[in-house]
Design a protein around this motif. Sequence first.
Motif, PDB file in Angstrom:
ATOM      1  N   PHE A 155       5.259 -15.130  15.981  1.00 34.59           N
ATOM      2  CA  PHE A 155       5.101 -13.680  15.989  1.00 34.59           C
ATOM      3  C   PHE A 155       6.231 -13.012  15.203  1.00 34.59           C
ATOM      4  O   PHE A 155       5.995 -12.166  14.346  1.00 34.59           O
ATOM      5  CB  PHE A 155       5.053 -13.156  17.431  1.00 34.59           C
ATOM      6  CG  PHE A 155       4.789 -11.681  17.537  1.00 34.59           C
ATOM      7  CD1 PHE A 155       3.506 -11.183  17.405  1.00 34.59           C
ATOM      8  CD2 PHE A 155       5.830 -10.782  17.765  1.00 34.59           C
ATOM      9  CE1 PHE A 155       3.260  -9.824  17.498  1.00 34.59           C
ATOM     10  CE2 PHE A 155       5.586  -9.429  17.860  1.00 34.59           C
ATOM     11  CZ  PHE A 155       4.294  -8.946  17.731  1.00 34.59           C
ATOM     12  N   TYR A 156       7.465 -13.413  15.512  1.00 37.27           N
ATOM     13  CA  TYR A 156       8.638 -12.823  14.850  1.00 37.27           C
ATOM     14  C   TYR A 156       8.568 -13.048  13.339  1.00 37.27           C
ATOM     15  O   TYR A 156       8.762 -12.122  12.545  1.00 37.27           O
ATOM     16  CB  TYR A 156       9.914 -13.441  15.428  1.00 37.27           C
ATOM     17  CG  TYR A 156      11.190 -12.816  14.918  1.00 37.27           C
ATOM     18  CD1 TYR A 156      11.821 -11.807  15.629  1.00 37.27           C
ATOM     19  CD2 TYR A 156      11.766 -13.243  13.714  1.00 37.27           C
ATOM     20  CE1 TYR A 156      12.991 -11.230  15.166  1.00 37.27           C
ATOM     21  CE2 TYR A 156      12.931 -12.668  13.236  1.00 37.27           C
ATOM     22  CZ  TYR A 156      13.545 -11.654  13.972  1.00 37.27           C
ATOM     23  OH  TYR A 156      14.702 -11.091  13.508  1.00 37.27           O
ATOM     24  N   ASP A 157       8.294 -14.279  12.950  1.00 36.72           N
ATOM     25  CA  ASP A 157       8.237 -14.599  11.522  1.00 36.72           C
ATOM     26  C   ASP A 157       7.090 -13.869  10.824  1.00 36.72           C
ATOM     27  O   ASP A 157       7.216 -13.485   9.654  1.00 36.72           O
ATOM     28  CB  ASP A 157       8.095 -16.110  11.309  1.00 36.72           C
ATOM     29  CG  ASP A 157       9.370 -16.871  11.666  1.00 36.72           C
ATOM     30  OD1 ASP A 157      10.419 -16.208  11.846  1.00 36.72           O
ATOM     31  OD2 ASP A 157       9.320 -18.111  11.755  1.00 36.72           O
ATOM     32  N   ALA A 158       5.984 -13.656  11.532  1.00 39.31           N
ATOM     33  CA  ALA A 158       4.822 -12.987  10.940  1.00 39.31           C
ATOM     34  C   ALA A 158       5.107 -11.511  10.662  1.00 39.31           C
ATOM     35  O   ALA A 158       4.617 -10.961   9.674  1.00 39.31           O
ATOM     36  CB  ALA A 158       3.609 -13.128  11.853  1.00 39.31           C
ATOM     37  N   ILE A 159       5.898 -10.860  11.511  1.00 42.74           N
ATOM     38  CA  ILE A 159       6.127  -9.420  11.321  1.00 42.74           C
ATOM     39  C   ILE A 159       7.407  -9.084  10.567  1.00 42.74           C
ATOM     40  O   ILE A 159       7.512  -8.014   9.966  1.00 42.74           O
ATOM     41  CB  ILE A 159       6.122  -8.675  12.678  1.00 42.74           C
ATOM     42  CG1 ILE A 159       7.300  -9.125  13.543  1.00 42.74           C
ATOM     43  CG2 ILE A 159       4.793  -8.828  13.389  1.00 42.74           C
ATOM     44  CD1 ILE A 159       7.573  -8.225  14.719  1.00 42.74           C
ATOM     45  N   SER A 160       8.379  -9.977  10.554  1.00 49.46           N
ATOM     46  CA  SER A 160       9.687  -9.614   9.996  1.00 49.46           C
ATOM     47  C   SER A 160       9.621  -9.294   8.501  1.00 49.46           C
ATOM     48  O   SER A 160      10.273  -8.350   8.053  1.00 49.46           O
ATOM     49  CB  SER A 160      10.721 -10.701  10.271  1.00 49.46           C
ATOM     50  OG  SER A 160      10.339 -11.925   9.668  1.00 49.46           O
ATOM     51  N   GLY A 161       8.854 -10.031   7.714  1.00 43.21           N
ATOM     52  CA  GLY A 161       8.730  -9.751   6.283  1.00 43.21           C
ATOM     53  C   GLY A 161       8.057  -8.407   6.024  1.00 43.21           C
ATOM     54  O   GLY A 161       8.469  -7.637   5.149  1.00 43.21           O
ATOM     55  N   ILE A 162       7.029  -8.134   6.804  1.00 43.00           N
ATOM     56  CA  ILE A 162       6.309  -6.869   6.668  1.00 43.00           C
ATOM     57  C   ILE A 162       7.226  -5.702   7.052  1.00 43.00           C
ATOM     58  O   ILE A 162       7.228  -4.663   6.396  1.00 43.00           O
ATOM     59  CB  ILE A 162       5.037  -6.884   7.538  1.00 43.00           C
ATOM     60  CG1 ILE A 162       4.082  -7.950   7.021  1.00 43.00           C
ATOM     61  CG2 ILE A 162       4.365  -5.513   7.582  1.00 43.00           C
ATOM     62  CD1 ILE A 162       2.936  -8.279   7.961  1.00 43.00           C
ATOM     63  N   SER A 190       9.060  -4.829  20.857  1.00 42.96           N
ATOM     64  CA  SER A 190       8.941  -4.284  22.218  1.00 42.96           C
ATOM     65  C   SER A 190       7.486  -4.025  22.602  1.00 42.96           C
ATOM     66  O   SER A 190       7.160  -3.912  23.786  1.00 42.96           O
ATOM     67  CB  SER A 190       9.759  -2.995  22.351  1.00 42.96           C
ATOM     68  OG  SER A 190       9.136  -1.938  21.637  1.00 42.96           O
ATOM     69  N   LYS A 191       6.606  -3.941  21.618  1.00 48.44           N
ATOM     70  CA  LYS A 191       5.190  -3.666  21.879  1.00 48.44           C
ATOM     71  C   LYS A 191       4.326  -4.929  21.853  1.00 48.44           C
ATOM     72  O   LYS A 191       3.102  -4.848  21.929  1.00 48.44           O
ATOM     73  CB  LYS A 191       4.668  -2.650  20.865  1.00 48.44           C
ATOM     74  CG  LYS A 191       5.322  -1.289  21.042  1.00 48.44           C
ATOM     75  CD  LYS A 191       4.876  -0.309  20.014  1.00 48.44           C
ATOM     76  CE  LYS A 191       5.597   1.019  20.269  1.00 48.44           C
ATOM     77  NZ  LYS A 191       5.513   1.928  19.176  1.00 48.44           N
ATOM     78  N   ALA A 192       4.976  -6.082  21.734  1.00 45.11           N
ATOM     79  CA  ALA A 192       4.228  -7.342  21.720  1.00 45.11           C
ATOM     80  C   ALA A 192       3.569  -7.556  23.088  1.00 45.11           C
ATOM     81  O   ALA A 192       4.128  -7.178  24.122  1.00 45.11           O
ATOM     82  CB  ALA A 192       5.158  -8.496  21.397  1.00 45.11           C
ATOM     83  N   PRO A 193       2.387  -8.140  23.104  1.00 48.15           N
ATOM     84  CA  PRO A 193       1.718  -8.406  24.389  1.00 48.15           C
ATOM     85  C   PRO A 193       2.563  -9.326  25.268  1.00 48.15           C
ATOM     86  O   PRO A 193       3.342 -10.143  24.761  1.00 48.15           O
ATOM     87  CB  PRO A 193       0.418  -9.100  23.976  1.00 48.15           C
ATOM     88  CG  PRO A 193       0.228  -8.783  22.527  1.00 48.15           C
ATOM     89  CD  PRO A 193       1.585  -8.562  21.969  1.00 48.15           C
ATOM     90  N   ASP A 194       2.394  -9.183  26.569  1.00 48.35           N
ATOM     91  CA  ASP A 194       3.110 -10.038  27.515  1.00 48.35           C
ATOM     92  C   ASP A 194       2.771 -11.495  27.226  1.00 48.35           C
ATOM     93  O   ASP A 194       1.646 -11.839  26.868  1.00 48.35           O
ATOM     94  CB  ASP A 194       2.714  -9.702  28.962  1.00 48.35           C
ATOM     95  CG  ASP A 194       3.260  -8.347  29.388  1.00 48.35           C
ATOM     96  OD1 ASP A 194       4.246  -7.880  28.772  1.00 48.35           O
ATOM     97  OD2 ASP A 194       2.686  -7.746  30.324  1.00 48.35           O
ATOM     98  N   GLY A 195       3.779 -12.324  27.349  1.00 49.61           N
ATOM     99  CA  GLY A 195       3.579 -13.752  27.168  1.00 49.61           C
ATOM    100  C   GLY A 195       3.731 -14.223  25.727  1.00 49.61           C
ATOM    101  O   GLY A 195       3.665 -15.424  25.471  1.00 49.61           O
ATOM    102  N   ILE A 196       3.933 -13.316  24.773  1.00 50.01           N
ATOM    103  CA  ILE A 196       4.118 -13.699  23.366  1.00 50.01           C
ATOM    104  C   ILE A 196       5.604 -13.936  23.132  1.00 50.01           C
ATOM    105  O   ILE A 196       6.444 -13.114  23.504  1.00 50.01           O
ATOM    106  CB  ILE A 196       3.613 -12.584  22.408  1.00 50.01           C
ATOM    107  CG1 ILE A 196       2.120 -12.357  22.571  1.00 50.01           C
ATOM    108  CG2 ILE A 196       3.959 -12.896  20.947  1.00 50.01           C
ATOM    109  CD1 ILE A 196       1.253 -13.482  22.072  1.00 50.01           C
ATOM    110  N   ASP A 197       5.932 -15.044  22.511  1.00 53.30           N
ATOM    111  CA  ASP A 197       7.323 -15.367  22.187  1.00 53.30           C
ATOM    112  C   ASP A 197       7.766 -14.474  21.023  1.00 53.30           C
ATOM    113  O   ASP A 197       7.177 -14.512  19.949  1.00 53.30           O
ATOM    114  CB  ASP A 197       7.436 -16.842  21.804  1.00 53.30           C
ATOM    115  CG  ASP A 197       8.878 -17.274  21.547  1.00 53.30           C
ATOM    116  OD1 ASP A 197       9.800 -16.453  21.757  1.00 53.30           O
ATOM    117  OD2 ASP A 197       9.075 -18.431  21.133  1.00 53.30           O
TER     118      ASP A 197
END
Length: 175
Positions: A30-37, A16-23
Amino acid sequence: MFEDYTAEALLEDVLSKAPDGIDTQAGSIFYDAISGIIEQIAKMYTDLDQIFNYVFISTASGEYLDMKASKYGMTRNAATAAKYYLVYEGTAPEAGARFFHSDTGLYFYIEEIETDDGTELILVAEEAGTDGNNIAEGDLAVPVNTITGLTSSTFGAVCEYGTDDEDDDSLRTCI
Protein backbone atom coordinates in the motif's frame (compact mmCIF):
# COMPACT_ATOMS: atom_id res chain seq x y z
CA MET A 1 -1.43 29.29 -0.97
CA PHE A 2 -0.71 25.55 -1.13
CA GLU A 3 2.14 25.44 1.41
CA ASP A 4 0.35 22.82 3.53
CA TYR A 5 0.23 20.33 0.65
CA THR A 6 3.68 18.84 1.16
CA ALA A 7 4.50 15.26 0.22
CA GLU A 8 4.77 14.37 3.90
CA ALA A 9 1.38 15.90 4.78
CA LEU A 10 -0.36 14.31 1.79
CA LEU A 11 1.20 10.90 2.53
CA GLU A 12 0.15 11.11 6.18
CA ASP A 13 -3.41 12.03 5.12
CA VAL A 14 -3.71 9.13 2.66
CA LEU A 15 -2.17 6.63 5.08
CA SER A 16 -4.58 7.72 7.82
CA LYS A 17 -7.52 6.93 5.52
CA ALA A 18 -6.36 3.41 4.66
CA PRO A 19 -8.92 0.70 5.45
CA ASP A 20 -8.51 -1.16 8.73
CA GLY A 21 -6.19 -4.10 8.49
CA ILE A 22 -4.08 -2.67 5.62
CA ASP A 23 -0.35 -2.53 6.30
CA THR A 24 0.72 1.13 5.88
CA GLN A 25 4.35 0.85 6.98
CA ALA A 26 7.14 2.00 4.69
CA GLY A 27 7.91 -0.84 2.27
CA SER A 28 4.39 -2.29 2.35
CA ILE A 29 2.49 -2.76 -0.90
CA PHE A 30 0.00 0.00 0.00
CA TYR A 31 2.73 2.45 1.03
CA ASP A 32 4.82 1.78 -2.06
CA ALA A 33 1.75 2.06 -4.33
CA ILE A 34 0.81 5.54 -3.10
CA SER A 35 4.15 7.15 -2.27
CA GLY A 36 5.20 7.81 -5.90
CA ILE A 37 1.81 9.27 -6.74
CA ILE A 38 1.90 11.44 -3.61
CA GLU A 39 5.28 12.89 -4.70
CA GLN A 40 3.78 13.85 -8.07
CA ILE A 41 0.70 15.41 -6.47
CA ALA A 42 2.90 17.44 -4.08
CA LYS A 43 4.94 18.66 -7.06
CA MET A 44 1.72 19.64 -8.81
CA TYR A 45 0.73 21.77 -5.80
CA THR A 46 4.17 23.43 -5.80
CA ASP A 47 3.83 24.19 -9.52
CA LEU A 48 0.28 25.45 -9.03
CA ASP A 49 1.48 27.78 -6.27
CA GLN A 50 4.14 29.16 -8.61
CA ILE A 51 1.57 29.68 -11.37
CA PHE A 52 -0.54 31.76 -9.00
CA ASN A 53 2.54 33.89 -8.31
CA TYR A 54 2.92 34.54 -12.05
CA VAL A 55 -0.72 35.55 -12.49
CA PHE A 56 -0.86 38.56 -10.18
CA ILE A 57 1.03 41.80 -10.71
CA SER A 58 1.95 41.98 -7.04
CA THR A 59 3.79 38.63 -7.15
CA ALA A 60 4.80 38.19 -10.80
CA SER A 61 8.46 38.65 -11.65
CA GLY A 62 10.80 38.76 -14.63
CA GLU A 63 9.32 37.81 -17.98
CA TYR A 64 5.94 37.05 -16.36
CA LEU A 65 5.69 40.58 -15.00
CA ASP A 66 6.69 41.85 -18.45
CA MET A 67 3.76 39.91 -19.95
CA LYS A 68 1.37 41.41 -17.39
CA ALA A 69 2.71 44.92 -18.09
CA SER A 70 2.30 44.46 -21.86
CA LYS A 71 -1.44 43.94 -21.32
CA TYR A 72 -1.50 47.55 -20.12
CA GLY A 73 0.65 48.78 -22.99
CA MET A 74 3.74 49.12 -20.80
CA THR A 75 7.27 47.80 -21.18
CA ARG A 76 10.19 47.60 -18.81
CA ASN A 77 12.73 50.40 -19.25
CA ALA A 78 15.82 48.85 -20.81
CA ALA A 79 19.34 49.51 -19.57
CA THR A 80 21.12 52.49 -21.10
CA ALA A 81 24.82 53.06 -21.69
CA ALA A 82 27.00 55.58 -19.86
CA LYS A 83 28.16 58.47 -22.07
CA TYR A 84 31.11 60.83 -21.61
CA TYR A 85 32.39 63.77 -23.58
CA LEU A 86 35.70 62.98 -25.29
CA VAL A 87 38.54 65.41 -24.68
CA TYR A 88 41.26 65.00 -27.29
CA GLU A 89 44.22 66.69 -28.93
CA GLY A 90 45.23 66.21 -32.53
CA THR A 91 43.13 64.45 -35.14
CA ALA A 92 39.51 63.83 -34.18
CA PRO A 93 38.58 60.15 -34.08
CA GLU A 94 35.84 59.03 -36.45
CA ALA A 95 32.41 57.91 -35.31
CA GLY A 96 32.53 54.25 -34.34
CA ALA A 97 36.19 54.28 -33.25
CA ARG A 98 36.65 52.13 -30.14
CA PHE A 99 38.36 53.14 -26.90
CA PHE A 100 39.29 51.27 -23.74
CA HIS A 101 39.24 52.34 -20.09
CA SER A 102 41.94 50.35 -18.32
CA ASP A 103 40.67 50.73 -14.73
CA THR A 104 37.22 49.27 -15.47
CA GLY A 105 38.08 47.09 -18.48
CA LEU A 106 35.16 48.64 -20.37
CA TYR A 107 35.08 49.47 -24.06
CA PHE A 108 33.51 52.59 -25.53
CA TYR A 109 32.80 53.78 -29.05
CA ILE A 110 32.65 57.28 -30.50
CA GLU A 111 29.31 58.82 -31.35
CA GLU A 112 28.90 62.26 -32.87
CA ILE A 113 26.14 64.50 -31.55
CA GLU A 114 25.07 67.85 -32.85
CA THR A 115 24.84 70.68 -30.32
CA ASP A 116 24.26 74.41 -30.61
CA ASP A 117 28.03 74.83 -30.53
CA GLY A 118 28.69 72.28 -33.29
CA THR A 119 29.55 68.59 -33.27
CA GLU A 120 30.61 66.92 -30.01
CA LEU A 121 32.35 63.56 -29.77
CA ILE A 122 30.87 61.28 -27.13
CA LEU A 123 32.30 58.07 -25.68
CA VAL A 124 29.44 55.57 -25.34
CA ALA A 125 29.87 52.40 -23.27
CA GLU A 126 29.47 49.28 -25.41
CA GLU A 127 27.62 47.57 -22.58
CA ALA A 128 24.53 49.17 -21.12
CA GLY A 129 24.23 49.46 -17.35
CA THR A 130 25.69 51.32 -14.41
CA ASP A 131 29.17 49.74 -14.57
CA GLY A 132 30.42 52.63 -16.70
CA ASN A 133 29.21 55.38 -14.38
CA ASN A 134 32.31 55.77 -12.22
CA ILE A 135 34.95 56.96 -14.64
CA ALA A 136 36.79 60.04 -13.46
CA GLU A 137 37.07 63.06 -15.69
CA GLY A 138 40.62 63.08 -17.09
CA ASP A 139 41.06 59.28 -17.12
CA LEU A 140 42.80 58.03 -20.25
CA ALA A 141 40.64 56.89 -23.15
CA VAL A 142 42.94 54.43 -24.91
CA PRO A 143 42.21 53.89 -28.62
CA VAL A 144 41.82 50.21 -29.48
CA ASN A 145 43.34 50.85 -32.92
CA THR A 146 45.94 53.48 -33.76
CA ILE A 147 44.40 56.77 -34.86
CA THR A 148 46.97 58.68 -36.89
CA GLY A 149 47.35 62.22 -35.61
CA LEU A 150 45.53 61.67 -32.29
CA THR A 151 48.01 62.77 -29.62
CA SER A 152 45.88 62.38 -26.48
CA SER A 153 42.37 61.35 -25.50
CA THR A 154 40.69 61.39 -22.10
CA PHE A 155 37.26 61.01 -20.65
CA GLY A 156 35.54 64.33 -20.13
CA ALA A 157 32.47 65.12 -18.07
CA VAL A 158 29.57 62.71 -17.90
CA CYS A 159 27.14 63.35 -20.70
CA GLU A 160 24.61 60.74 -19.51
CA TYR A 161 24.77 58.18 -16.71
CA GLY A 162 24.06 54.56 -17.64
CA THR A 163 21.12 52.75 -16.09
CA ASP A 164 20.36 49.10 -15.45
CA ASP A 165 17.21 47.36 -16.64
CA GLU A 166 14.19 48.53 -14.67
CA ASP A 167 13.65 46.24 -11.71
CA ASP A 168 10.41 44.40 -10.97
CA ASP A 169 9.33 46.67 -8.10
CA SER A 170 9.77 49.81 -10.18
CA LEU A 171 7.83 48.34 -13.11
CA ARG A 172 5.11 47.16 -10.73
CA THR A 173 4.50 50.70 -9.46
CA CYS A 174 3.84 51.90 -13.02
CA ILE A 175 1.23 49.29 -13.86
